[in-house]
Design a protein around this motif. Structure first.
Motif, PDB file in Angstrom:
ATOM      1  N   TYR B 140       4.700  44.856  -8.338  1.00 46.99           N
ATOM      2  CA  TYR B 140       5.414  46.050  -7.880  1.00 46.99           C
ATOM      3  C   TYR B 140       6.860  45.732  -7.564  1.00 46.99           C
ATOM      4  N   LEU B 141       7.734  46.571  -8.068  1.00 49.46           N
ATOM      5  CA  LEU B 141       9.146  46.545  -7.690  1.00 49.46           C
ATOM      6  C   LEU B 141       9.622  47.984  -7.578  1.00 49.46           C
ATOM      7  N   PRO B 142      10.500  48.274  -6.661  1.00 50.69           N
ATOM      8  CA  PRO B 142      10.983  49.647  -6.560  1.00 50.69           C
ATOM      9  C   PRO B 142      11.860  50.020  -7.753  1.00 50.69           C
ATOM     10  N   ASP B 143      12.006  51.303  -7.912  1.00 52.85           N
ATOM     11  CA  ASP B 143      12.842  51.807  -9.024  1.00 52.85           C
ATOM     12  C   ASP B 143      14.301  51.380  -8.844  1.00 52.85           C
ATOM     13  N   GLY B 144      15.027  51.380  -9.939  1.00 52.04           N
ATOM     14  CA  GLY B 144      16.465  51.168  -9.887  1.00 52.04           C
ATOM     15  C   GLY B 144      16.881  49.723  -9.805  1.00 52.04           C
ATOM     16  N   LEU B 145      16.020  48.815 -10.218  1.00 51.83           N
ATOM     17  CA  LEU B 145      16.368  47.384 -10.185  1.00 51.83           C
ATOM     18  C   LEU B 145      16.332  46.824 -11.602  1.00 51.83           C
ATOM     19  N   THR B 146      17.202  45.886 -11.859  1.00 54.00           N
ATOM     20  CA  THR B 146      17.155  45.168 -13.132  1.00 54.00           C
ATOM     21  C   THR B 146      17.261  43.683 -12.827  1.00 54.00           C
ATOM     22  N   ALA B 147      16.726  42.889 -13.726  1.00 55.48           N
ATOM     23  CA  ALA B 147      16.726  41.445 -13.499  1.00 55.48           C
ATOM     24  C   ALA B 147      18.156  40.926 -13.487  1.00 55.48           C
ATOM     25  N   ALA B 148      18.511  40.212 -12.434  1.00 51.87           N
ATOM     26  CA  ALA B 148      19.846  39.631 -12.339  1.00 51.87           C
ATOM     27  C   ALA B 148      19.976  38.476 -13.321  1.00 51.87           C
ATOM     28  N   ALA B 149      18.863  37.773 -13.524  1.00 49.02           N
ATOM     29  CA  ALA B 149      18.826  36.639 -14.444  1.00 49.02           C
ATOM     30  C   ALA B 149      17.362  36.325 -14.701  1.00 49.02           C
ATOM     31  N   PRO B 150      17.071  35.614 -15.769  1.00 49.62           N
ATOM     32  CA  PRO B 150      15.679  35.204 -15.969  1.00 49.62           C
ATOM     33  C   PRO B 150      15.221  34.336 -14.802  1.00 49.62           C
ATOM     34  N   TRP B 166      16.353  40.447  -8.687  1.00 50.58           N
ATOM     35  CA  TRP B 166      16.623  41.749  -9.297  1.00 50.58           C
ATOM     36  C   TRP B 166      17.701  42.443  -8.472  1.00 50.58           C
ATOM     37  N   ARG B 167      18.533  43.154  -9.140  1.00 54.34           N
ATOM     38  CA  ARG B 167      19.591  43.896  -8.438  1.00 54.34           C
ATOM     39  C   ARG B 167      19.689  45.298  -9.023  1.00 54.34           C
ATOM     40  N   GLY B 168      20.310  46.154  -8.285  1.00 56.54           N
ATOM     41  CA  GLY B 168      20.477  47.518  -8.796  1.00 56.54           C
ATOM     42  C   GLY B 168      20.946  48.434  -7.689  1.00 56.54           C
ATOM     43  N   ASP B 169      20.893  49.757  -8.008  1.00 60.97           N
ATOM     44  CA  ASP B 169      21.338  50.736  -7.015  1.00 60.97           C
ATOM     45  C   ASP B 169      20.480  50.679  -5.759  1.00 60.97           C
ATOM     46  N   TRP B 219       4.737  33.738   3.247  1.00 62.34           N
ATOM     47  CA  TRP B 219       3.327  33.439   3.555  1.00 62.34           C
ATOM     48  C   TRP B 219       2.784  32.456   2.533  1.00 62.34           C
ATOM     49  N   LEU B 220       1.630  31.891   2.863  1.00 62.39           N
ATOM     50  CA  LEU B 220       0.967  30.987   1.919  1.00 62.39           C
ATOM     51  C   LEU B 220      -0.080  31.810   1.181  1.00 62.39           C
ATOM     52  N   ALA B 221       0.141  31.998  -0.108  1.00 66.65           N
ATOM     53  CA  ALA B 221      -0.779  32.828  -0.893  1.00 66.65           C
ATOM     54  C   ALA B 221      -2.022  32.057  -1.309  1.00 66.65           C
ATOM     55  N   GLY B 222      -2.013  30.765  -1.125  1.00 70.84           N
ATOM     56  CA  GLY B 222      -3.156  29.947  -1.481  1.00 70.84           C
ATOM     57  C   GLY B 222      -2.841  28.523  -1.065  1.00 70.84           C
ATOM     58  N   PRO B 223      -3.765  27.592  -1.330  1.00 70.97           N
ATOM     59  CA  PRO B 223      -3.479  26.206  -0.998  1.00 70.97           C
ATOM     60  C   PRO B 223      -2.258  25.720  -1.780  1.00 70.97           C
ATOM     61  N   ASN B 224      -1.258  25.297  -1.066  1.00 67.68           N
ATOM     62  CA  ASN B 224      -0.027  24.766  -1.661  1.00 67.68           C
ATOM     63  C   ASN B 224       0.706  25.788  -2.525  1.00 67.68           C
ATOM     64  N   VAL B 225       0.554  27.036  -2.220  1.00 70.55           N
ATOM     65  CA  VAL B 225       1.307  28.084  -2.915  1.00 70.55           C
ATOM     66  C   VAL B 225       1.986  28.941  -1.847  1.00 70.55           C
ATOM     67  N   GLY B 226       3.295  28.873  -1.810  1.00 66.98           N
ATOM     68  CA  GLY B 226       4.036  29.655  -0.838  1.00 66.98           C
ATOM     69  C   GLY B 226       4.853  30.731  -1.526  1.00 66.98           C
ATOM     70  N   VAL B 227       4.983  31.859  -0.889  1.00 70.28           N
ATOM     71  CA  VAL B 227       5.743  32.968  -1.470  1.00 70.28           C
ATOM     72  C   VAL B 227       6.740  33.468  -0.432  1.00 70.28           C
ATOM     73  N   THR B 228       7.936  33.711  -0.893  1.00 73.43           N
ATOM     74  CA  THR B 228       8.942  34.344  -0.042  1.00 73.43           C
ATOM     75  C   THR B 228       9.501  35.542  -0.789  1.00 73.43           C
ATOM     76  N   VAL B 229       9.459  36.678  -0.167  1.00 73.29           N
ATOM     77  CA  VAL B 229      10.047  37.878  -0.753  1.00 73.29           C
ATOM     78  C   VAL B 229      11.197  38.287   0.155  1.00 73.29           C
ATOM     79  N   SER B 230      12.351  38.416  -0.421  1.00 65.18           N
ATOM     80  CA  SER B 230      13.522  38.852   0.333  1.00 65.18           C
ATOM     81  C   SER B 230      14.038  40.140  -0.305  1.00 65.18           C
ATOM     82  N   ALA B 231      14.551  41.015   0.486  1.00 65.11           N
ATOM     83  CA  ALA B 231      15.070  42.264  -0.042  1.00 65.11           C
ATOM     84  C   ALA B 231      16.271  42.698   0.777  1.00 65.11           C
TER      85      ALA B 231
END
Lengths: 169, 248
Positions: B140-150, B166-169, B219-231
């Motif tokens: 899931y990503l909100p509308d109005g975003l495009t990938a800033a880079a691969p 991702w960046r956008g309006d 948060w840790l999504a699993g053993p040795n798997v960490g996720v950070t979401v920034s917005a």
């Protein structure tokens, strides 16, 4: 000190099985129940048989399990027992053999006593245990054994007088 | 009348013919074996139940549905480990008007890369334009975003970091996936100040403000798997929803 093994359990049951079954039958009032309860009691004892000291007498331990099981089961079946006992009492008929009549009535009245009181009378007058041994088997005080035995006998005497009055005794 | 002696005689008469069965020992031992079998069976059942209960959340976390899947759920504020978070379609993805028109609707989940009902029958990546290369683990990503880079992959053999932006309006979103030894989500926090506590799909998570009106959640999504979401920007309001949709 060694522990008891499987062979000693077989020897114990072979030697004391009849006596334990008779005690169970007197406390339960029904032979089939007695056999079932005795098996349950022996199975419980068998679980911990290896922990018993080889030199000790296992019978008080087994007897205590038996008594506890009988009392527990009696409590559980109390409602059914009361329905069963709610039947009209049989009218005593005059019998030429008064002694047989008396003992039959005695056993009927013994069955009507509460499980704990019945257990006290069975242990005291059938097993010939002392008051202290009976108290140990029941897990209560000697004073309780004395009072239960006294009340049990008084109740038996009272009911016998009532039931045997028509027989002219 | 001596009641005690009469009672003794009565009891002796009553049980005179009572004798224990010759198979008493065998019966007792059989009963003992049956009891042990019952206990083992019960213990096995309990262990199996615990294993199943422990595996369900794990299975749920692996059962990722691609972004843009038409199987959306009613938005909810409660988070449960046994419940899939809402997955609205990625921007631009066409959605069938009704689930009834879809072959196999409501019965099976379609694997990633094979969304149901595609008229061309070929692989269809979620999103259009800048979101065409949306990683499969971002749903899931909100509308109005495009990938800033691969998405950029950096790090060593022991610790690999994948960063997608991702960046956008609607502002900006950055998702960082770290695979490697991690002591806890605090290792992933970049925000200053004391982090707040929350949860993502039942997993404990830390959240905090970033400089410049941004916000992050780790948060840790699993053993040795960490996720950070920034917005940042208006996408900050979708932070939790984006985080719920990350299925590494």
């Amino acid at each position: 000190m060694g522990r008891r093994d499987d062979r000693s359990f077989v020897e114990f049951v072979t030697e004391r099985g009849d006596a334990l079954l008779r005690t169970a039958a007197l406390m339960c009032g029904a032979r089939q129940d007695a056999e079932d309860i005795l098996q349950t009691a022996l199975e419980k004892a068998y679980r911990h048989w290896g922990r018993l000291e080889a030199g000790s007498d296992p019978e008080p331990y087994v007897r205590r399990i038996l008594v506890n099981l009988v009392i527990s089961r009696s409590r559980r079946w109390k409602v059914l027992r009361e329905i069963h006992m709610a039947r009209l009492p049989e009218t005593p008929a005059v019998s030429p053999n008064h002694a047989v009549e008396l003992r039959g009535t005695l056993m009927d009245e013994l069955r009507k006593l509460g499980p704990r009181q019945r257990a006290v009378l069975v242990l005291r007058f059938w097993e010939d245990l002392s008051e202290a041994e009976t108290a140990q088997a029941l897990g209560c005080s000697v004073g309780t054994v004395k009072s239960q035995a006294s009340r049990g006998l008084a109740r038996l005497r009272e009911r016998l007088d009532k039931n045997l009055a028509p027989l002219g005794r | 009348m001596d009641l005690e002696s009469e009672l003794r005689k009565a009891m002796a008469e009553q049980v005179a013919d009572a004798s224990a069965s010759s198979s008493l020992v065998a019966d007792v031992k059989r009963r003992h074996r049956r009891r042990k079998t019952r206990i083992h069976a019960a213990a096995g059942t309990v262990a199996a139940s615990i294993a199943v209960l422990a595996l369900v959340p794990t299975y749920q976390s692996f059962r990722a549905t691609p972004a843009g899947s038409s199987e959306t759920t009613r938005p909810t504020s409660t988070v449960s480990a046994f419940r899939q978070p809402e997955r609205p379609p990625a921007p631009g993805l066409s959605r069938p008007p009704s689930a009834k028109g879809r072959p196999g609707a409501g019965t099976t989940r379609h694997p990633e890369g094979h969304p149901p009902g595609g008229p061309a029958g070929g692989t269809r990546r979620p999103g259009i334009g800048g979101l065409a290369d949306l990683p499969s683990w971002v749903t899931y990503l909100p509308d109005g975003l495009t990938a800033a880079a691969p998405c950029a992959v950096t790090g060593t053999a022991n610790r690999k970091t994948t960063t997608c932006k991702w960046r956008g309006d609607a502002g900006w979103v950055e998702i960082v996936l770290v695979k490697g030894a991690l002591a806890g989500p605090q290792e992933l926090m970049r925000s200053t100040g004391i982090p707040g506590r929350t949860s993502v799909r039942g997993t404990p998570a830390l959240t905090g403000d970033l400089p410049g009106s941004g916000r992050q959640i780790s948060w840790l999504a699993g053993p040795n798997v960490g996720v950070t979401v920034s917005a940042g920007g208006s996408a900050t309001g979708h932070l939790m929803r984006i985080a719920e949709g990350v299925r590494p």
